[in-house]
Design a protein around this motif. Structure first.
Motif, PDB file in Angstrom:
ATOM      1  N   ALA A  75     -50.669 -37.160   0.810  1.00 54.87           N
ATOM      2  CA  ALA A  75     -50.310 -35.745   0.729  1.00 54.87           C
ATOM      3  C   ALA A  75     -51.199 -34.912   1.670  1.00 54.87           C
ATOM      4  N   ILE A  76     -52.477 -35.261   1.750  1.00 53.77           N
ATOM      5  CA  ILE A  76     -53.402 -34.562   2.660  1.00 53.77           C
ATOM      6  C   ILE A  76     -52.945 -34.750   4.100  1.00 53.77           C
ATOM      7  N   LYS A  77     -52.532 -35.984   4.421  1.00 52.97           N
ATOM      8  CA  LYS A  77     -52.074 -36.291   5.777  1.00 52.97           C
ATOM      9  C   LYS A  77     -50.801 -35.509   6.111  1.00 52.97           C
ATOM     10  N   GLU A  78     -49.904 -35.370   5.135  1.00 52.62           N
ATOM     11  CA  GLU A  78     -48.655 -34.643   5.365  1.00 52.62           C
ATOM     12  C   GLU A  78     -48.914 -33.157   5.617  1.00 52.62           C
ATOM     13  N   GLU A  79     -50.082 -32.662   5.160  1.00 53.75           N
ATOM     14  CA  GLU A  79     -50.460 -31.268   5.419  1.00 53.75           C
ATOM     15  C   GLU A  79     -51.015 -31.074   6.826  1.00 53.75           C
ATOM     16  N   GLY A  80     -51.116 -32.169   7.577  1.00 53.51           N
ATOM     17  CA  GLY A  80     -51.623 -32.097   8.938  1.00 53.51           C
ATOM     18  C   GLY A  80     -53.133 -32.269   9.029  1.00 53.51           C
ATOM     19  N   LYS A  81     -53.766 -32.695   7.921  1.00 54.89           N
ATOM     20  CA  LYS A  81     -55.206 -32.903   7.905  1.00 54.89           C
ATOM     21  C   LYS A  81     -55.529 -34.387   8.015  1.00 54.89           C
ATOM     22  N   ASP A  82     -56.708 -34.672   8.569  1.00 52.92           N
ATOM     23  CA  ASP A  82     -57.156 -36.060   8.659  1.00 52.92           C
ATOM     24  C   ASP A  82     -57.843 -36.415   7.343  1.00 52.92           C
ATOM     25  N   PRO A  83     -57.322 -37.405   6.582  1.00 54.19           N
ATOM     26  CA  PRO A  83     -57.903 -37.744   5.277  1.00 54.19           C
ATOM     27  C   PRO A  83     -59.393 -38.087   5.312  1.00 54.19           C
ATOM     28  N   VAL A  84     -59.844 -38.861   6.284  1.00 52.18           N
ATOM     29  CA  VAL A  84     -61.263 -39.228   6.350  1.00 52.18           C
ATOM     30  C   VAL A  84     -62.121 -37.990   6.580  1.00 52.18           C
ATOM     31  N   ALA A  85     -61.703 -37.130   7.516  1.00 51.76           N
ATOM     32  CA  ALA A  85     -62.454 -35.911   7.795  1.00 51.76           C
ATOM     33  C   ALA A  85     -62.472 -34.993   6.577  1.00 51.76           C
ATOM     34  N   GLN A  86     -61.345 -34.921   5.861  1.00 55.06           N
ATOM     35  CA  GLN A  86     -61.254 -34.085   4.671  1.00 55.06           C
ATOM     36  C   GLN A  86     -62.186 -34.606   3.577  1.00 55.06           C
ATOM     37  N   ARG A  87     -62.210 -35.924   3.390  1.00 51.86           N
ATOM     38  CA  ARG A  87     -63.096 -36.490   2.365  1.00 51.86           C
ATOM     39  C   ARG A  87     -64.569 -36.246   2.711  1.00 51.86           C
ATOM     40  N   ASN A  88     -64.890 -36.364   3.991  1.00 47.41           N
ATOM     41  CA  ASN A  88     -66.277 -36.103   4.408  1.00 47.41           C
ATOM     42  C   ASN A  88     -66.677 -34.661   4.103  1.00 47.41           C
ATOM     43  N   ARG A  89     -65.748 -33.742   4.359  1.00 50.94           N
ATOM     44  CA  ARG A  89     -66.041 -32.333   4.055  1.00 50.94           C
ATOM     45  C   ARG A  89     -66.249 -32.113   2.563  1.00 50.94           C
ATOM     46  N   GLU A  90     -65.410 -32.728   1.756  1.00 49.39           N
ATOM     47  CA  GLU A  90     -65.509 -32.575   0.306  1.00 49.39           C
ATOM     48  C   GLU A  90     -66.826 -33.143  -0.217  1.00 49.39           C
ATOM     49  N   GLN A  91     -67.221 -34.300   0.315  1.00 50.63           N
ATOM     50  CA  GLN A  91     -68.475 -34.914  -0.125  1.00 50.63           C
ATOM     51  C   GLN A  91     -69.673 -34.046   0.269  1.00 50.63           C
ATOM     52  N   LEU A  92     -69.612 -33.478   1.481  1.00 45.24           N
ATOM     53  CA  LEU A  92     -70.700 -32.623   1.939  1.00 45.24           C
ATOM     54  C   LEU A  92     -70.803 -31.362   1.079  1.00 45.24           C
ATOM     55  N   GLU A  93     -69.664 -30.740   0.774  1.00 44.20           N
ATOM     56  CA  GLU A  93     -69.665 -29.545  -0.069  1.00 44.20           C
ATOM     57  C   GLU A  93     -70.178 -29.859  -1.468  1.00 44.20           C
ATOM     58  N   ALA A  94     -69.779 -31.024  -1.989  1.00 41.84           N
ATOM     59  CA  ALA A  94     -70.253 -31.413  -3.323  1.00 41.84           C
ATOM     60  C   ALA A  94     -71.757 -31.607  -3.329  1.00 41.84           C
ATOM     61  N   GLN A  95     -72.272 -32.219  -2.263  1.00 38.76           N
ATOM     62  CA  GLN A  95     -73.710 -32.453  -2.170  1.00 38.76           C
ATOM     63  C   GLN A  95     -74.464 -31.134  -2.028  1.00 38.76           C
ATOM     64  N   GLU A  96     -73.909 -30.215  -1.229  1.00 44.12           N
ATOM     65  CA  GLU A  96     -74.571 -28.939  -1.007  1.00 44.12           C
ATOM     66  C   GLU A  96     -74.645 -28.108  -2.283  1.00 44.12           C
ATOM     67  N   HIS A  97     -73.663 -28.253  -3.142  1.00 44.67           N
ATOM     68  CA  HIS A  97     -73.627 -27.429  -4.344  1.00 44.67           C
ATOM     69  C   HIS A  97     -74.088 -28.175  -5.584  1.00 44.67           C
ATOM     70  N   SER A  98     -74.430 -29.420  -5.447  1.00 42.20           N
ATOM     71  CA  SER A  98     -74.954 -30.158  -6.593  1.00 42.20           C
ATOM     72  C   SER A  98     -76.413 -29.791  -6.782  1.00 42.20           C
ATOM     73  N   LEU A  99     -76.869 -29.811  -7.990  1.00 43.73           N
ATOM     74  CA  LEU A  99     -78.229 -29.390  -8.309  1.00 43.73           C
ATOM     75  C   LEU A  99     -79.174 -30.581  -8.229  1.00 43.73           C
ATOM     76  N   THR A 100     -79.218 -31.153  -7.043  1.00 38.52           N
ATOM     77  CA  THR A 100     -80.113 -32.291  -6.819  1.00 38.52           C
ATOM     78  C   THR A 100     -81.546 -31.796  -6.629  1.00 38.52           C
ATOM     79  N   LEU A 101     -82.475 -32.735  -6.664  1.00 31.88           N
ATOM     80  CA  LEU A 101     -83.874 -32.400  -6.407  1.00 31.88           C
ATOM     81  C   LEU A 101     -84.011 -31.753  -5.033  1.00 31.88           C
ATOM     82  N   ARG A 102     -83.338 -32.311  -4.045  1.00 34.88           N
ATOM     83  CA  ARG A 102     -83.392 -31.777  -2.690  1.00 34.88           C
ATOM     84  C   ARG A 102     -82.870 -30.329  -2.652  1.00 34.88           C
ATOM     85  N   TYR A 103     -81.728 -30.080  -3.283  1.00 32.67           N
ATOM     86  CA  TYR A 103     -81.123 -28.750  -3.257  1.00 32.67           C
ATOM     87  C   TYR A 103     -82.033 -27.716  -3.916  1.00 32.67           C
ATOM     88  N   VAL A 104     -82.600 -28.059  -5.070  1.00 36.18           N
ATOM     89  CA  VAL A 104     -83.462 -27.110  -5.775  1.00 36.18           C
ATOM     90  C   VAL A 104     -84.732 -26.831  -4.977  1.00 36.18           C
TER      91      VAL A 104
END
Length: 411
Positions: A75-104
């Motif tokens: 479905a992501i691909k049908e929207e014209g997005k690259d699935p691997v690139a989209q997953r990388n973005r999602e993982q990065l956003e999750a890491q940036e907003h997760s309350l890890t030791l590094r983030y705090v």
């Protein structure tokens, strides 16, 4: 859809190496070693290139879950997005907003950096953490970080690299306090518990090796004969009894007549401790050295960064320039030790304590007293530093009697 769900249970049990299609880009892959996994293989709508996205191993990821994951990325691909690139973005956003030791810790740093020297841009606030802590537990939620985690990362350096370990623990304590202020479920005593379990550090601190006064004039002459930028900087360290970092950052615009106005941000300690520049009197010899060095000035700095280091961030002389010069001379001493040489001379000459301490950039009064008594004893220090320059250059001789006579003009 006829082209989907092609795989049969028996095919998943087979150990024959290869790729089996379930349709719609989902593949079941068996490696030569027998490892089984899922992958979504597709043509990128962005680049037109064939890409393979791993979806996990089998049987940890069962076939139904793999099919659901593949449907999502189709479905992501049908929207014209690259699935691997989209997953990388999602993982990065999750890491940036997760309350890890590094983030705090990053949030704690941002809240405090304005009070740090140069806003912490030189990285020293992070160096111990980046080397010994964050690579191992930085991505762990801070609410799950235990004393055992801290012990695991700091035990290898707790006794062998005591200062580094102390700095890391101090930063961690700040991080846990910040996490508590954020409303997170952490224990403020996590670092204290870890520190108690690590045990008491046996102090190995040694004073900076300082050159005896009897050897100083000969070494000063050697620097004069050398005449390089590093040698001139070291001469001013000796003549002013200031820290080498302040000398390296010396700007021509900060020198007015025979006074050097050291900016607050260049002094050791937090910026908030110094509200205005500190006046440093310059002896005749110091002014002479400055004049000899001016032809080498660049971008406003009296001691600019050397050509081979020009691409580095700071525009002034590199940090180890003077200590490397002393190592090359095999003196056995370090630039900071000249401050001790000066301070010992001042004490032996019974020179005013406050004046000698202020000259070296030390605080001599408590905060409340400083707000009322703001005298910097400039005139008194001007006489002291001229006498000191005479001793260094042997203008006043080197015997004790003549030194006492010089001191009598001050007391």
């Amino acid at each position: 859809m006829p082209s989907l769900f092609r795989l049969k249970p028996a095919q998943l049990r087979s150990n024959t190496p290869g790729k089996l299609s379930d349709g719609g880009g989902l593949y079941f892959i068996t490696s030569k070693s027998g490892r089984k996994s899922w992958a979504y293989i597709y043509t990128s709508p962005i680049t037109g290139k064939r890409r393979e996205m791993g979806l996990g191993s089998y049987p940890a990821v069962p076939i139904q879950q793999a099919r659901e994951m593949a449907a999502k990325w189709r479905a992501i691909k049908e929207e014209g997005k690259d699935p691997v690139a989209q997953r990388n973005r999602e993982q990065l956003e999750a890491q940036e907003h997760s309350l890890t030791l590094r983030y705090v810790l990053e949030q704690a740093f941002e809240a405090r950096k304005s009070a740090l020297k140069g806003e912490g841009v030189n990285g020293r606030w992070w160096s111990a953490l980046n080397t010994h802590v964050l690579p191992k537990i930085g991505n762990k939620p801070i609410e799950e970080v235990s004393p055992a985690d801290l012990i695991k990362v700091l035990k290898p350096i707790w006794h062998s690299k005591q200062e580094v370990a102390k700095k890391a623990m101090q930063r961690l304590k700040i991080g846990f306090a910040h996490a508590l202020d954020m409303g997170l479920d952490v224990r403020l005593d996590t670092t204290e518990r870890a520190q108690r379990l690590l045990g008491k550090q046996i102090s190995k601190a040694q004073p900076f090796p300082s050159m005896p006064l009897s050897d100083l004039p000969a070494y000063y002459r050697k620097l004069e004969e050398l005449g390089t930028v590093q040698a001139r900087a070291l001469q001013l360290v000796i003549l002013t009894a200031r820290r080498s970092g302040e000398i390296r950052r010396m700007r021509l615009s900060d020198i007015v007549d025979d006074v050097w106005n050291v900016p607050p941000e260049d002094m050791k300690g937090r910026v908030g401790q110094h509200q205005s520049p500190q006046r440093v009197p310059l002896s005749k010899e110091a002014l002479r050295v400055i004049e000899l060095t001016k032809p080498h000035a660049r971008n406003g700095y009296l001691f600019p960064r050397q050509a081979k280091h020009a691409r580095e961030r700071n525009p002034f002389l590199q940090e180890n320039a003077m200590s490397d010069l002393m190592k090359a001379h095999e003196t056995g001493y370090v630039p900071h030790g000249f401050r001790a040489t000066f301070r010992t001379w001042a004490a032996e000459m019974s020179l005013p304590y406050d004046a000698a301490e202020i000259q070296q950039g030390h605080e001599v009064r408590k905060k409340v007293e400083r707000s009322y008594n703001q005298a910097d004893l400039l005139e008194q220090r001007r006489v002291i530093m001229q006498n000191w320059a005479d001793v260094v250059t042997e203008e006043a001789g080197s015997n004790v009697i003549s030194l006492h006579l010089n001191a009598s003009h001050i007391n």
